[in-house]
Design a protein around this motif. Structure first.
Motif, PDB file in Angstrom:
ATOM      1  N   LEU A  99       0.831  -1.200   0.000  1.00  0.00           N
ATOM      2  CA  LEU A  99       0.000   0.000   0.000  1.00  0.00           C
ATOM      3  C   LEU A  99       0.866   1.250   0.000  1.00  0.00           C
ATOM      4  O   LEU A  99       0.595   2.206  -0.730  1.00  0.00           O
ATOM      5  N   LEU A 100       1.923   1.232   0.815  1.00  0.00           N
ATOM      6  CA  LEU A 100       2.770   2.416   0.903  1.00  0.00           C
ATOM      7  C   LEU A 100       3.490   2.652  -0.409  1.00  0.00           C
ATOM      8  O   LEU A 100       3.596   3.780  -0.882  1.00  0.00           O
TER       9      LEU A 100
ATOM     10  N   THR B  68     -11.546   5.745  -3.422  1.00  0.00           N
ATOM     11  CA  THR B  68     -11.695   6.966  -4.211  1.00  0.00           C
ATOM     12  C   THR B  68     -13.168   7.191  -4.496  1.00  0.00           C
ATOM     13  O   THR B  68     -13.942   6.241  -4.589  1.00  0.00           O
ATOM     14  N   ALA B  69     -13.544   8.459  -4.636  1.00  0.00           N
ATOM     15  CA  ALA B  69     -14.941   8.815  -4.895  1.00  0.00           C
ATOM     16  C   ALA B  69     -15.025   9.526  -6.240  1.00  0.00           C
ATOM     17  O   ALA B  69     -14.185  10.359  -6.561  1.00  0.00           O
ATOM     18  N   ILE B  70     -16.045   9.146  -7.015  1.00  0.00           N
ATOM     19  CA  ILE B  70     -16.265   9.818  -8.298  1.00  0.00           C
ATOM     20  C   ILE B  70     -17.731  10.214  -8.376  1.00  0.00           C
ATOM     21  O   ILE B  70     -18.622   9.394  -8.128  1.00  0.00           O
ATOM     22  N   LEU B  80     -12.620   0.922  -4.320  1.00  0.00           N
ATOM     23  CA  LEU B  80     -11.340   0.659  -3.668  1.00  0.00           C
ATOM     24  C   LEU B  80     -10.225   1.274  -4.496  1.00  0.00           C
ATOM     25  O   LEU B  80     -10.265   1.248  -5.724  1.00  0.00           O
ATOM     26  N   ALA B  81      -9.219   1.812  -3.799  1.00  0.00           N
ATOM     27  CA  ALA B  81      -8.141   2.498  -4.510  1.00  0.00           C
ATOM     28  C   ALA B  81      -7.225   1.520  -5.229  1.00  0.00           C
ATOM     29  O   ALA B  81      -6.574   1.879  -6.195  1.00  0.00           O
ATOM     30  N   GLY B  82      -7.161   0.287  -4.765  1.00  0.00           N
ATOM     31  CA  GLY B  82      -6.272  -0.676  -5.407  1.00  0.00           C
ATOM     32  C   GLY B  82      -6.706  -2.095  -5.123  1.00  0.00           C
ATOM     33  O   GLY B  82      -7.512  -2.332  -4.232  1.00  0.00           O
ATOM     34  N   PRO B  83      -6.150  -3.037  -5.866  1.00  0.00           N
ATOM     35  CA  PRO B  83      -6.528  -4.437  -5.697  1.00  0.00           C
ATOM     36  C   PRO B  83      -6.012  -5.029  -4.394  1.00  0.00           C
ATOM     37  O   PRO B  83      -6.574  -5.988  -3.881  1.00  0.00           O
TER      38      PRO B  83
END
Lengths: 116, 116
Positions: A99-100, B68-70, B80-83
């Motif tokens: 994550l970092l 993240t918001a759109i 989610l920001a990433g997997p």
DNA sequence: TGTTGTGTTGAAGAAGTCTTCAACGAGGGA
DNA sequence: TCCCTCGTTGAAGACTTCTTCAACACAACA
């Protein structure tokens, strides 16, 4: 004391679990104990902190049941309560590192965009 | 705002990370978002909570950078920001379940000992 | 017995987080 | 434009958690 085994929604148990982990000293203690049982003296030597502060945090871990303490003569030895814990700390380390790194890359992109 | 990418000891970054997770509503949001992007309306329907409370917790997750918001028309969709995140939630679920089962067994032993 | 070394505990104030409320902004009709 | 819905924000008070200090318990040893 509120039992940690009460019939409580799973998402609340999870929140309590993460809260138990959410302290720098507690993290460090758990990671040190991954190497094996250690007397308080050794923990104290590796973590720069007053004895009573360490003891408070050890108390939190003990009450949660993630570590156990055994008195041996004049010293007290702490130990992880189970093998899962050390697996957990490894998983946490791996995931957080990813994550970092991800955040760092994102930051780099943003900075690149700034300068253009 | 305190950056989450600052040069900070790793054990402190970990503590902050776990603190970010340490709330029942935030846990539930992350687990719901593991299924895919969702508008606030859907989150609100699944989590019984006032809109402003949910929004506060979404704010925490957003500030940390884990979601993240759109805006899409009149609604807002979270993602989610990433997997990694979804892998994290699976790991946490597995580990905590094991820990809880372990505690339950321990409790059972203690109760058996009590009655003898 | 007194003394020293090792850790723990309780309590008080500081610091942080949660909840809730009212107010606000942005989009989409009537 | 007015109004309604959707979601966010800021702020105040309630509530937890942290830190620190002095006091304590226990073992070892003179």
């Amino acid at each position: 004391m509120k039992s940690t085994v009460a019939q409580v929604p799973l998402y609340q148990a999870k929140a309590e679990f993460f809260r138990m982990l959410a302290h720098p000293v507690r993290i460090r203690v758990l990671e040190l104990l991954c190497e094996g049982p250690k007397p308080v003296r050794d923990l104290l030597a590796e973590i720069e902190i007053e004895a009573s502060s360490l003891s408070q945090q050890l108390g939190v871990l003990r009450r949660y049941g993630i570590v156990t303490a055994i008195r041996e003569g004049s010293t007290v030895v702490y130990e992880l309560a189970g093998p899962d814990v050390s697996e957990l700390m490894r998983a946490a380390r791996r995931i957080l590192t990813e994550l970092l790194v991800g955040q760092r890359e994102l930051l780099a992109e943003l900075q690149a965009a700034d300068s253009s």
